[in-house]
Design an enzyme around this catalytic site. Structure first.
Site, short mmCIF file in Angstrom:
data_model
loop_
_atom_site.label_atom_id
_atom_site.label_comp_id
_atom_site.label_asym_id
_atom_site.label_seq_id
_atom_site.Cartn_x
_atom_site.Cartn_y
_atom_site.Cartn_z
N SER A 174 0.71 -1.27 -0.27
CA SER A 174 -0.06 0.04 0.08
C SER A 174 0.75 1.26 0.09
CB SER A 174 -0.99 0.06 1.07
OG SER A 174 -2.02 -0.88 1.06
N GLY B 296 3.27 -0.47 4.31
CA GLY B 296 2.57 -1.24 3.14
C GLY B 296 2.58 -2.62 3.51
N TYR C 25 -11.08 2.40 5.39
CA TYR C 25 -10.01 2.02 4.58
C TYR C 25 -10.46 1.07 3.47
CZ TYR C 25 -4.88 1.38 3.07
OH TYR C 25 -3.65 1.31 2.53
N SER C 26 -10.48 1.34 2.08
CA SER C 26 -10.89 0.28 1.15
C SER C 26 -9.95 0.54 -0.18
CB SER C 26 -12.36 0.69 0.82
OG SER C 26 -12.56 -0.11 -0.34
N ASN C 27 -9.40 -0.77 -0.47
CA ASN C 27 -8.74 -0.82 -1.61
C ASN C 27 -9.26 -0.36 -2.98
OD1 ASN C 27 -6.10 -1.57 -0.64
ND2 ASN C 27 -7.17 -3.50 -0.31
#
Length: 388
Positions: free
Chosen positions: A87, A329, A193-195
């Site tokens: 990330s 990340g 938090y969302s990809n």
């Protein structure tokens, strides 16, 4: 191909550490920093297989490593080897979007649906909401609710991920899966938090520029800064050049997972990098070389719930330490990446850790404590004081 049992792995690791790999290697680029050597050795003592760290500060540059590059061998991790950075790509993606805002190609508070009508997004979702994780969109790698409810998505962790670790995904496929699920909340009313947000940001960049994301990353950030060791991984499954190995343990079998496919995190977690390159990017971003001052200020405005700006965490380390801008990340398993900077970009901390991961995350349970100690060594004046 199966690897030795967990007992054999632990024995091999202990032997290599006792043979000398436990002594952190310091780079000739700077003077000896015993406090930093001690802080990175603590990761190995806690069970991580390897760690590489780079610090730029008023004392100059220091790079060091501890542990082993590969189980059963004595070589230390390279101090500037490549690694899966996960990330850490989110600040890169956010920077590309904000550069397009600066160019007048994108409006930060415009509906994303206006640029990507084919996905029939809620028109209340703005570009800013994608970058700050306030869109409410379902995370395609699964959602974990406060009451313990889990809504699964694409297997991205645990035993279910292991046999699928080489599968390739298309960004459109990821987004459409997310949109097939109910949103977590109404746009702009909360933070999660969302990809999915950053894969949509990738598609936004490609739609507006008419060019692939990886090409825009090279043209706008990597090439101008001379970051030759960084790339969007796409469907690539091998790390280039010297690198440390990460592992996953399932029952008594330990699998080398230094090869994996991060296309399941397109624009959100598919970065390959080095400690030097991350230091270069973090410094350039925070000293104003990549964005106009007004947009850098927007990037640094934190949402009150989690301190997340537009692709950056804003972290107050307390008295004697000040504020840092960071984004760490981790791809699905075996690797972790660090990227921290002072507000002026003059002090940076970057790094990577590897370990034998598992469904229960193994030594990763100690990661935050060890990381806090390392960050305090770099950014605080003197020993950190316990909170009152």
């Amino acid at each position: 191909m199966k690897t030795p049992s967990s007992l054999a792995v632990v024995t091999a690791l202990a032997a290599t550490l006792l043979a000398g790999a436990s002594t952190p290697a310091a780079s000739a680029a700077g003077q000896d920093r015993p406090e930093l050597r001690k802080a990175i050795q603590a990761f190995v003592d806690a069970g991580f297989t390897g760690v590489q760290v780079r610090v730029h500060d008023q004392q100059g540059e220091w790079a060091g490593s501890a542990g082993v590059r590969k189980l059963g061998q004595s070589a230390k991790p390279p101090t500037n080897g490549s690694f899966w950075a996960g990330s850490v790509i989110k600040p890169f993606t956010a920077t590309l979007v904000l550069q397009l805002v600066a160019d007048g190609e994108i409006a930060l508070d415009a509906p994303v649906a206006g640029y990507l009508p084919e996905y029939e997004l809620d028109r209340r979702i703005t570009v800013r909401m994608l970058l700050q994780h306030t869109s409410g969109l379902f995370n395609y790698t699964g959602e974990y609710y406060d009451d313990g409810t889990v809504v699964p998505g694409i297997p991205a962790t645990g035993d279910a991920w292991l046999p699928n670790r080489f599968r390739s995904y298309q960004p459109e496929e990821l987004v459409r899966l997310a949109l097939s699920k109910p949103p977590r909340f109404e746009p702009g009313t909360d933070h999660n938090y969302s990809n999915t947000n950053y894969t949509l940001a990738l598609l936004l960049i490609e739609k507006v520029t008419g060019r692939p994301y990886a090409e825009q990353l090279q043209r706008r950030i990597l090439r101008p800064l001379g970051m030759s060791g960084t790339m969007a991984a796409g469907t690539r499954t091998r790390l280039p050049g010297p690198h440390a190995h990460g592992y996953y343990q399932k029952e008594d079998t330990v699998v080398d997972i230094s090869r994996q496919n991060l296309s399941l995190l397109a624009g959100a977690g598919d970065l390959i990098a080095t400690t030097q390159d991350l230091a270069t990017f973090s410094s350039a971003l925070n000293d104003g070389r990549l964005l106009p001052a007004a947009l850098l200020a927007e990037m640094r405005k934190p949402h009150p719930k989690m301190g997340y700006g537009l692709g950056l965490y804003v972290q107050d380390l307390g008295p004697g330490c000040g504020t840092v801008y960071q984004h760490n990340g981790s791809p699905p398993h075996g690797y972790g990446a660090l990227m921290y900077s002072s507000p002026d970009g003059r002090t940076t901390l970057t790094g990577s850790v590897t370990w034998v991961d598992s469904a229960t995350r193994g030594p990763a349970k100690d990661f935050q404590k060890l990381l806090n100690e390392l960050v305090q060594e770099v950014f605080c004046d003197g020993p950190a004081k316990p909170a009152p």
